[in-house]
Write an enzyme that holds these catalytic residues in place. Structure first.
Site, short mmCIF file in Angstrom:
data_model
loop_
_atom_site.label_atom_id
_atom_site.label_comp_id
_atom_site.label_asym_id
_atom_site.label_seq_id
_atom_site.Cartn_x
_atom_site.Cartn_y
_atom_site.Cartn_z
N HIS A 191 1.00 5.00 1.45
CA HIS A 191 0.06 5.75 2.39
C HIS A 191 0.85 7.23 2.31
CE1 HIS A 191 -2.27 7.05 5.95
NE2 HIS A 191 -1.19 7.79 6.29
N ASN A 241 0.82 -1.05 -0.02
CA ASN A 241 0.11 0.06 -0.13
C ASN A 241 0.83 1.08 -0.03
OD1 ASN A 241 -2.28 1.49 0.36
ND2 ASN A 241 -1.91 1.86 2.48
C1 GRF Z 1 -2.59 8.99 -2.85
O1 GRF Z 1 -2.84 9.93 -2.23
C2 GRF Z 1 -2.26 7.76 -2.11
O2 GRF Z 1 -1.36 7.89 -1.23
C3 GRF Z 1 -3.77 7.33 -1.34
O3 GRF Z 1 -4.78 7.68 -2.38
C4 GRF Z 1 -4.24 8.53 -3.15
C5 GRF Z 1 -4.37 7.97 -4.45
O4 GRF Z 1 -4.12 8.62 -5.60
N1 GRF Z 1 -3.51 6.06 -0.72
P1 GRF Z 1 -4.40 8.20 -7.14
O5 GRF Z 1 -5.75 7.65 -7.31
O6 GRF Z 1 -3.19 7.25 -7.48
O7 GRF Z 1 -4.21 9.32 -8.02
#
Ligand code: GRF
Length: 208
Positions: A110, A108
């Site tokens: 984060h 994941n």
């Molecule tokens: C990102 O900020 C990621 O860290 C979080 O959700 C967001 C996803 O953005 N878990 P994207 O869909 O990849 O543009």
């Protein structure tokens, strides 16, 4: 060749970073086999299709209960022979059943330096609002393995990002994505695809 299944819910910029890194040869020995969203209107699905990657929606609302939904998702990933699941902005909690099926094979991204600003309720803009409210001067992003807790799994990579005095939650979100997320997520996948990562007692070791 590592087969990756990417789970998404939104815009898919992290998915884009992964696909671009594969095209650029920055990730080797890996391919994105399938992209699955819980939400049919996620732009991430478009990005996958534009890249000739199979994309589909598996949504909770199409199943009688949560368990049936998770079973359908897991069956699809297993049927495709996916080796690594990447959560790239996937807003659904991963149940223990899935962690058991893919131990240390789910990662994941984060948008903070774990263990700051993480856990239940810390997703999307909330993370950046909390960082600004606390007044930290540095934040960043973390790639970690997924275990049965929320943002508690072994940490693979982290990258710090400086907070500017005029940052808003929105500008900070963008800067964390550009300066950290889009860099460390592809990097972590490349390390995994090339057998450079081992995990023991919750600690990740990276070999050269
Ligand atoms: C990102 O900020 C990621 O860290 C979080 O959700 C967001 C996803 O953005 N878990 P994207 O869909 O990849 O543009």
């Amino acid at each position: 060749m590592l087969k990756i299944g990417v789970l998404v819910s939104g815009g898919g910029t992290n998915l884009q970073a992964i696909m671009d890194a594969i095209d650029a040869g920055e990730i080797t020995n890996a391919k994105v086999d399938i992209v699955i969203s819980n939400n049919a209107s996620a732009y991430a699905l478009e990005r996958a299709r534009k890249h000739d990657v199979e994309a589909m929606c598996i949504a909770p609302k199409d199943y009688p209960d949560r368990e049936a939904f998770h079973k359908a998702l897991l069956s699809k990933l297993q049927e495709r022979g996916v080796d690594l699941i990447v959560l790239a902005g996937y807003l659904v909690a991963i149940p223990p059943m899935m962690v058991e099926a893919y131990p240390n094979k789910i990662i994941n991204i984060h948008p903070s330096l774990i263990p700051s600003f993480c856990g239940v309720g810390y997703y999307g803009l909330h993370v950046h609002e909390a960082a600004l409210k606390r007044g930290v001067k540095v934040t960043g992003a973390t790639v970690h393995f997924v275990d049965t807790g929320t943002d508690t799994g072994p940490i693979i990579l982290q990258k710090a990002v400086k907070i500017e005095p005029d940052d808003t939650p929105q500008s900070l979100q963008r800067s964390v994505m550009e300066k950290a997320e889009w860099k460390i997520l592809p990097k972590a996948i490349n390390l995994i695809a090339n057998g450079k990562i081992s995990v023991e007692d919750h600690i990740v070791t990276i070999s050269d």
